[in-house]
Write an enzyme that holds these catalytic residues in place. Sequence first.
Site, PDB file in Angstrom:
ATOM      1  N   HIS A 326       0.811  -1.220   0.000  1.00 21.85           N
ATOM      2  CA  HIS A 326       0.000   0.000   0.000  1.00 21.85           C
ATOM      3  C   HIS A 326       0.840   1.263   0.000  1.00 21.85           C
ATOM      4  O   HIS A 326       0.381   2.317  -0.446  1.00 21.85           O
ATOM      5  CB  HIS A 326      -0.947   0.011   1.207  1.00 21.85           C
ATOM      6  CG  HIS A 326      -2.153  -0.836   0.997  1.00 21.85           C
ATOM      7  ND1 HIS A 326      -2.150  -2.183   1.205  1.00 21.85           N
ATOM      8  CD2 HIS A 326      -3.399  -0.527   0.572  1.00 21.85           C
ATOM      9  CE1 HIS A 326      -3.349  -2.671   0.926  1.00 21.85           C
ATOM     10  NE2 HIS A 326      -4.122  -1.693   0.538  1.00 21.85           N
ATOM     11  N   GLY A 327       2.052   1.186   0.506  1.00 22.73           N
ATOM     12  CA  GLY A 327       2.875   2.390   0.480  1.00 22.73           C
ATOM     13  C   GLY A 327       4.196   2.190   1.174  1.00 22.73           C
ATOM     14  O   GLY A 327       4.325   1.336   2.053  1.00 22.73           O
TER      15      GLY A 327
END
Lengths: 474, 108
Positions: A326-327
């Site tokens: 996700h990041g």
Amino acid sequence: MVFSSIVFILYFLPIFIFTYYIVDKKFKNIVILLFSIFFYSWGAPRFIFVILGTTFLDFHLVQLMSKTKKNLHRILMLTLSVSINLGLLFYFKYSNFFIENINTFLSIFGINGVHWTKLILPIGISFYTFETITYVVDVYRRVHKPLVNFWDYQLYIILYPKLIAGPIIRYHQLADQITDRSKNENIDSILTGFYRFIIGLSKKVLIANQLGLQADAIFSMNYLTIDTYTAWIGILSYTFQIYFDFCGYSDMAIGLGKMIGFRFPENFNNPYISQSITEFWRRWHISLGNWMRNYLYIPLGGNKVNTKSRLYFNLWFVFLASGLWHGASWSFVLWGAYHGIFLVLERAFLLKLYARIGKIPCIIITFFIVIIGWIFFRIENLNDALIFLQRMFAFDFINVRVFDTEFYTFFILAVLFSFMASIKWGQVLQDKFYFDAYSLPRHFAISALSIVLLILSVSSITAFGFNPFIYFRF
Amino acid sequence: MSNTSKIYLRLLSVCLFCILTLPYLQKTFNLIELKPLKGDISLTEDTIFSLRGWFSGKYQEKKEKYLNESFGFRSTMVRLNNQIAFSFFNKAKANGVIIGRRTRFVLY
């Protein structure tokens, strides 16, 4: 270009649909490909060459792999292709994070940090990298034959409805539709696809944006001075914003695909009515969960391992990776690890406990766990996240902030649509709307509703400056 | 599904498509005379395509801004949004408008 923009809805979409349906069948894929290249270039004009280049390389590597009979050569090609794709993902997405952490570590010993020009993340790279991996792995596993034509492969990767924020479609799920969609291309599909697009647009524009405005206002406050009620309103607004934002985008993608004969897999199934975190991940971002299971969890050994500790490690590791997907930030890693821990606990004993307490308490407990998780997802700084969490349970109701009727209206709508499937008639209503065949009168009724929602959405986009897509940065 | 139903559905899809293209047609042919929005508004001018502008992303940015501000029925959409906010939530979203006890005041 985002789906919920004027340029997409009133210019790109009508021109695309018109062109797609007036050209001869043999040119339809070329039309989609050209429009997809234009769509991606509009937002990332330089990175389009990265996609075109890597897909060219991948396609030929997979061609070589499928022709060779020696197993060692096949493994070599697979490793090379996966390394190239993951290497690009790591380079663009994680190198900033990696260098920052190295520099922090070096600074502890008084050593000068590494000089590094920050890289810009190409939009959608996390999504299309995973799709390229499914192509090479599916061909390697002989789940499906490789595509013969390079442009067909290019189309699979760059197909604009799902390019930027999914669903992540595994190769074998789409392979046959690329070369032949004739059975799906009918007037019923075009119309139901259009309705689905409008529903998604409404979820995004009429609900997520309204709640996002309030969430952003609260999360930009000084957390030390925030009262408990406001803290809860903030995190609940974000909880519903991220759901309606991402689910709305997936609806739009599925709808757009349906309008041109593609059948994309569902990406959400009422995640907030889940009775456990295990169930939540079967209902939230389903395509990512499936990818992780098939291409990471199973290769790690999955359930078929000798010890329970190894099984728990596999589960936890997959969720750690999911968080990192996700990041590039410790907060996402923490968020993934947090969900992983609950998954392990559920396997160990929690599911047995849940079975005894009944449906409603299970939904409440799971929803509560999910909300707490969103704090770490939303607030990047761990200290800030902990202060916010502390304010949520400070029971400080002095100087409570007042919210207006407009906010509460959309908030109640969000609650209603999120939980309606937890009761029988709600689920029936949803199934009728999304999956049942439509009669002629129902087509007319839903068309009228779609027109109203389209006008309201366009009106809201026009007058509303706030229109971000949360999952675009992944 | 009968052939008559299919014909109706085709007509319906054509109607929906026409609705999507209405703003473009309004912008190009000015089908309906609409009142412009009141107040001091500075609209973005259309931009000229250049490869440098395209690869820097500035062309897309300006073009998108121009299209957002100039599409057909934009003034109607802005008014509709403001009217909904006023009628349902008693809120004034238009610049320079405040709501009094019995009426709206426009500040110039």
